[in-house]
Scaffold this active site. Sequence first.
Site, PDB file in Angstrom:
ATOM      1  CG  ASP A  74      -6.396   3.511  -0.283  1.00 57.44           C
ATOM      2  OD1 ASP A  74      -7.012   3.095   0.707  1.00 57.44           O
ATOM      3  OD2 ASP A  74      -5.468   4.332  -0.205  1.00 57.44           O
ATOM      4  CG  HIS A 126      -5.971   2.381   5.526  1.00 57.61           C
ATOM      5  ND1 HIS A 126      -7.318   2.338   5.632  1.00 57.61           N
ATOM      6  CD2 HIS A 126      -5.706   3.019   4.364  1.00 57.61           C
ATOM      7  CE1 HIS A 126      -7.865   2.935   4.581  1.00 57.61           C
ATOM      8  NE2 HIS A 126      -6.895   3.342   3.790  1.00 57.61           N
ATOM      9  CG  HIS A 136     -10.535   3.936   2.006  1.00 59.82           C
ATOM     10  ND1 HIS A 136      -9.461   4.761   2.229  1.00 59.82           N
ATOM     11  CD2 HIS A 136     -11.591   4.558   2.576  1.00 59.82           C
ATOM     12  CE1 HIS A 136      -9.842   5.830   2.905  1.00 59.82           C
ATOM     13  NE2 HIS A 136     -11.134   5.730   3.134  1.00 59.82           N
ATOM     14  CG  ASP A 178      -2.050   4.686   3.780  1.00 55.72           C
ATOM     15  OD1 ASP A 178      -2.000   5.050   2.592  1.00 55.72           O
ATOM     16  OD2 ASP A 178      -3.041   4.903   4.509  1.00 55.72           O
ATOM     17  CG  HIS A 205      -1.316   6.654  -1.567  1.00 53.78           C
ATOM     18  ND1 HIS A 205      -2.503   6.544  -2.253  1.00 53.78           N
ATOM     19  CD2 HIS A 205      -1.556   6.112  -0.342  1.00 53.78           C
ATOM     20  CE1 HIS A 205      -3.416   5.969  -1.479  1.00 53.78           C
ATOM     21  NE2 HIS A 205      -2.855   5.695  -0.310  1.00 53.78           N
ATOM     22  CG  HIS A 207      -0.452  15.031   1.030  1.00 50.39           C
ATOM     23  ND1 HIS A 207      -1.280  15.106  -0.061  1.00 50.39           N
ATOM     24  CD2 HIS A 207      -0.877  13.959   1.739  1.00 50.39           C
ATOM     25  CE1 HIS A 207      -2.183  14.125  -0.012  1.00 50.39           C
ATOM     26  NE2 HIS A 207      -1.957  13.407   1.067  1.00 50.39           N
ATOM     27  CG  HIS A 218      -1.989   0.976   1.238  1.00 45.69           C
ATOM     28  ND1 HIS A 218      -3.211   0.736   1.805  1.00 45.69           N
ATOM     29  CD2 HIS A 218      -2.057   2.248   0.759  1.00 45.69           C
ATOM     30  CE1 HIS A 218      -3.985   1.807   1.675  1.00 45.69           C
ATOM     31  NE2 HIS A 218      -3.291   2.739   1.044  1.00 45.69           N
TER      32      HIS A 218
HETATM   33  O1  DOR Z   1      -4.306   9.395   4.829  1.00 46.93           O
HETATM   34  C1  DOR Z   1      -4.554   8.977   3.711  1.00 46.93           C
HETATM   35  N1  DOR Z   1      -3.941   9.487   2.613  1.00 46.93           N
HETATM   36  N2  DOR Z   1      -5.483   8.013   3.568  1.00 46.93           N
HETATM   37  C2  DOR Z   1      -5.922   7.618   2.358  1.00 46.93           C
HETATM   38  O2  DOR Z   1      -6.760   6.758   2.313  1.00 46.93           O
HETATM   39  C3  DOR Z   1      -5.400   8.267   1.131  1.00 46.93           C
HETATM   40  C4  DOR Z   1      -4.072   8.855   1.361  1.00 46.93           C
HETATM   41  C5  DOR Z   1      -3.584   9.762   0.257  1.00 46.93           C
HETATM   42  O3  DOR Z   1      -3.651   9.383  -0.913  1.00 46.93           O
HETATM   43  O4  DOR Z   1      -3.079  10.836   0.559  1.00 46.93           O
END
Ligand code: DOR
Length: 418
Positions: free
Chosen positions: A151, A231, A178, A304, A61, A308, A59
């Site tokens: 997700d 998660h 999710h 996870d 991103h 950002h 998992h």
């Molecule tokens: O905290 C999270 N960020 N939970 C998610 O399900 C998506 C993820 C994201 O893509 O930033």
Amino acid sequence: MNLLIKNGRVIDPANGIDKLADILIKNGRIAQIGKNLKGKRRTIEAEGMLITPGLIDIHTHLREPGREDDETIGSGARAAIAGGFTTICVMPNTNPCIDDKTVVRFIYDRARETNLGNILPVAAITKERKGEELTEFGELVKAGAIGFSDDGNSIRNSRIMRRALEYAKIFTRPIIVHCEDTGLSAGGVINEGYLSANLGLPGIPKQAEEIIVGRDLMLAELTESRIHIAHLSTAGSVELIRQAKKKGIRVTCETCPQYFTLTESAAKDFDTKSKVNPPLREEKDLRAIKKGLLDGTIDVIASDHAPHSAEEKEKDFLAAPFGMIGLETTLPLSLALVDRRFPLSQMIAKLTINPAKILGIDKGTLGIGEEADITIINTKAEWTLKLENLKSKSKNTPFLGKKLKGKAIFTIVGGRSV
Ligand code: DOR
């Protein structure tokens, strides 16, 4: 690629191995495991080190395509390698979304150019992850989708979720869910309770997760399909899955280091780096998550990793996006759970063979003849997580400045030390 790794503690839970040994790699594959192996080849001296199958993150991103300012496939791959991961599964909430075979191929192309570890795309269950229309599972699997997930979003419509489970069964690919009742969680930013009330922040009740965990377990039972729940954050979810497993429902699940390391109090100073979805919960949930890991209810630890940019995360708590990075901290935070009751091999299984089995890939083991994906770990290394050392393009982790123990010192992919 030929390589000899000498004198390490080899732990391969898939084959029940935990012993001091050398590993010989020939042509990128594991050729021999034993004592006093010799040969004229590059040697890594691993005395005092742990040698495990390459870690697998089910998992992750990455933000390419669409938000390359947050993370690219290249920067994400470098973070994965630094964290000891040789394989990562990337979630489809990119822009465009991985809901089409061309995007699946794009991920593979970029992964090939990056040439750092195995990057496996997870395709969306529904087009644009809107929960309305199923994607073309057959085409996506043919293009290389390793599994399916929306997700970040939960599928509201139970009929669509049912169909997704039925299709995934035909294509023998996992559905990764999710679980969030978005009606109940709407507007919430942290766990609902005393703290949210005190801070004046809208809360997300635990039931928002548990209602959908319960529904999806019922749908897995109805369709006799496999389901993997992403998660987990609450004691109630752990218990629902424990009971479902007892009943014979084909469920597996994961949690992430933040849910067994932190509680909601990490957000008490409005620190947006601790804003994640699902939110950090209470001490009793953290304890239940640990128990679930220990008794095998929770199969996998996943990062996870959710990058950002600082600009995004510096917004006020209500507006900042959910997510924290995790590829470079998952290993030490997981190792911190190991004690007399929780053996190292059980922990390593949750980062190697267990995710490999769920994904149905020939990885996560040190079997003779297998591709040599290997992580060499110094479990005693103490280090401080510093912003300037992070390989991830985004630095949104609440663990900055924290002392951690355990580090991947070599990450070997297909016999090549990267
Ligand atoms: O905290 C999270 N960020 N939970 C998610 O399900 C998506 C993820 C994201 O893509 O930033």
